[in-house]
Design an enzyme around this catalytic site. Sequence first.
Site, PDB file in Angstrom:
ATOM      1  N   ASP A  38     -10.170 -19.637 -27.060  1.00  0.00           N
ATOM      2  CA  ASP A  38     -10.414 -18.212 -26.880  1.00  0.00           C
ATOM      3  C   ASP A  38      -9.553 -17.627 -25.784  1.00  0.00           C
ATOM      4  O   ASP A  38      -8.951 -18.341 -25.009  1.00  0.00           O
ATOM      5  CB  ASP A  38     -11.875 -18.000 -26.451  1.00  0.00           C
ATOM      6  CG  ASP A  38     -12.802 -17.968 -27.633  1.00  0.00           C
ATOM      7  OD1 ASP A  38     -12.324 -17.755 -28.744  1.00  0.00           O
ATOM      8  OD2 ASP A  38     -14.010 -18.157 -27.421  1.00  0.00           O
ATOM      9  N   LYS A  60      -6.537 -13.834 -29.479  1.00  0.00           N
ATOM     10  CA  LYS A  60      -5.512 -12.833 -29.167  1.00  0.00           C
ATOM     11  C   LYS A  60      -5.991 -11.450 -29.593  1.00  0.00           C
ATOM     12  O   LYS A  60      -6.261 -11.226 -30.770  1.00  0.00           O
ATOM     13  CB  LYS A  60      -4.227 -13.194 -29.894  1.00  0.00           C
ATOM     14  CG  LYS A  60      -2.991 -12.810 -29.102  1.00  0.00           C
ATOM     15  CD  LYS A  60      -1.732 -13.170 -29.850  1.00  0.00           C
ATOM     16  CE  LYS A  60      -1.284 -14.588 -29.548  1.00  0.00           C
ATOM     17  NZ  LYS A  60      -0.314 -15.079 -30.527  1.00  0.00           N
ATOM     18  N   MET A 174     -19.828  -8.546 -20.559  1.00  0.00           N
ATOM     19  CA  MET A 174     -19.202  -7.632 -21.521  1.00  0.00           C
ATOM     20  C   MET A 174     -19.645  -6.186 -21.296  1.00  0.00           C
ATOM     21  O   MET A 174     -19.834  -5.430 -22.243  1.00  0.00           O
ATOM     22  CB  MET A 174     -19.563  -8.044 -22.963  1.00  0.00           C
ATOM     23  CG  MET A 174     -19.063  -9.438 -23.304  1.00  0.00           C
ATOM     24  SD  MET A 174     -19.520  -9.948 -24.968  1.00  0.00           S
ATOM     25  CE  MET A 174     -21.178 -10.559 -24.716  1.00  0.00           C
TER      26      MET A 174
HETATM   27  N1  SAH Z   1     -19.776 -17.691 -22.720  1.00  0.00           N
HETATM   28  C1  SAH Z   1     -19.220 -16.941 -21.627  1.00  0.00           C
HETATM   29  C2  SAH Z   1     -19.412 -15.434 -21.803  1.00  0.00           C
HETATM   30  C3  SAH Z   1     -18.703 -14.871 -22.997  1.00  0.00           C
HETATM   31  S1  SAH Z   1     -18.841 -13.134 -23.104  1.00  0.00           S
HETATM   32  C4  SAH Z   1     -19.807 -17.432 -20.316  1.00  0.00           C
HETATM   33  O1  SAH Z   1     -20.759 -18.210 -20.307  1.00  0.00           O
HETATM   34  O2  SAH Z   1     -19.275 -17.055 -19.261  1.00  0.00           O
HETATM   35  C5  SAH Z   1     -17.409 -12.613 -22.202  1.00  0.00           C
HETATM   36  C6  SAH Z   1     -17.809 -11.961 -20.895  1.00  0.00           C
HETATM   37  O3  SAH Z   1     -17.977 -12.938 -19.895  1.00  0.00           O
HETATM   38  C7  SAH Z   1     -16.772 -11.027 -20.343  1.00  0.00           C
HETATM   39  O4  SAH Z   1     -16.844  -9.759 -20.953  1.00  0.00           O
HETATM   40  C8  SAH Z   1     -17.187 -10.950 -18.892  1.00  0.00           C
HETATM   41  O5  SAH Z   1     -18.296 -10.120 -18.733  1.00  0.00           O
HETATM   42  C9  SAH Z   1     -17.633 -12.362 -18.639  1.00  0.00           C
HETATM   43  N2  SAH Z   1     -16.584 -13.198 -18.014  1.00  0.00           N
HETATM   44  C10 SAH Z   1     -16.055 -14.330 -18.517  1.00  0.00           C
HETATM   45  N3  SAH Z   1     -15.162 -14.859 -17.661  1.00  0.00           N
HETATM   46  C11 SAH Z   1     -15.152 -14.048 -16.577  1.00  0.00           C
HETATM   47  C12 SAH Z   1     -14.458 -14.057 -15.331  1.00  0.00           C
HETATM   48  N4  SAH Z   1     -13.578 -15.029 -15.011  1.00  0.00           N
HETATM   49  N5  SAH Z   1     -14.697 -13.064 -14.459  1.00  0.00           N
HETATM   50  C13 SAH Z   1     -15.564 -12.092 -14.747  1.00  0.00           C
HETATM   51  N6  SAH Z   1     -16.255 -12.017 -15.891  1.00  0.00           N
HETATM   52  C14 SAH Z   1     -16.061 -12.993 -16.800  1.00  0.00           C
END
Ligand code: SAH
Length: 321
Positions: A38, A60, A174
């Site tokens: 992803d 992408k 998100m």
């Molecule tokens: N499964 C993932 C979340 C997927 S949804 C988890 O457990 O983290 C994607 C969302 O995760 C993004 O829109 C953002 O809100 C958050 N996110 C993921 N990586 C991030 C990062 N490095 N910094 C800030 N927010 C992040």
Amino acid sequence: MAEKMGKVWLVGAGPSDIGLLTLKGLRVLEQAQAVVYDQLVGLEILLRIPAGAEAIDVGKQAGNHKKTQEEINRILLEKALEGKRVVRLKGGDPFLFGRGGEELELLRAHGVPFEIVPGVTSALAVPAYNGIPVTHREFASSVHIITGHRKAGEALDIDFQSLAKGGGTLVFLMGVRSLPEIVRGLLAAGMPADTPAAVLERGTSAGQRRVVAALGELEDEAGRQGIGTPAIIVVGEVCKLAETFGWYEQLPLFGEKILVTRPRDRASRLSEKLRELGAETVSLPSIETVPVSDDETKAKIGEAMERLGEYDLLAFTSPYG
Ligand code: SAH
């Protein structure tokens, strides 16, 4: 159908920093024959995909190449049926807003074996890298993780009333695009406008930034600072601790993204040291050391060796030298 059935590992890659990829996740990745990844997987982690493995980017977004969930499910099935060891690499934890469950359904239906390797979720790790403990005995005894995603043209499906009443820390994933609606919803449900809140962008990477402000001012403040994605929104008293406990940006090399071009075996120690100092590393080996094969070069080296006595000083500038 292939005579040998493959297997799929659903692996959580963590929020970005390769140090937050689990030992098991790394081991599985290093043995993968196909990797389906992803957008939010850290670059340094992607660079660990084995050279011989097929790497498939399904995240992408620019140029509308983003694959649908059905297409992703199909790819996982196909690769497994080809007999491959398939790693499905996802940001954070695969089961927290990661659609991990959906991806397993088709595999299950076809009898494809699978394993889940949980990941460090951004919902907890990004606050931690910003000095925000999501619970704290004085401020919050529960934490709620909420998706701020909404389908185009639809309203947010969030029960703001119960969130505002609960008194726990709220973490929205998100949610950047829905920030105005989230703030409005919480205020309308009776949450005080001076409740501490934060938007945390690109956590655990060199690009980490945060905005901490009262809930009523969060949108303006985030706008002023041009906060972008990916980011999480945190609401609750614990946000005010960021100022005291913020530690990541204090490291001497924080904010630096350093390209390490050494050969893989030597690069990892250097990269490790740079990361200890707070840098983000990108290991892209671009030098290879191989035995001299052609006679002309060998002759030149021999000649140089014979003339060593003519020199006063011989300097070696690297271990390989
Ligand atoms: N499964 C993932 C979340 C997927 S949804 C988890 O457990 O983290 C994607 C969302 O995760 C993004 O829109 C953002 O809100 C958050 N996110 C993921 N990586 C991030 C990062 N490095 N910094 C800030 N927010 C992040």
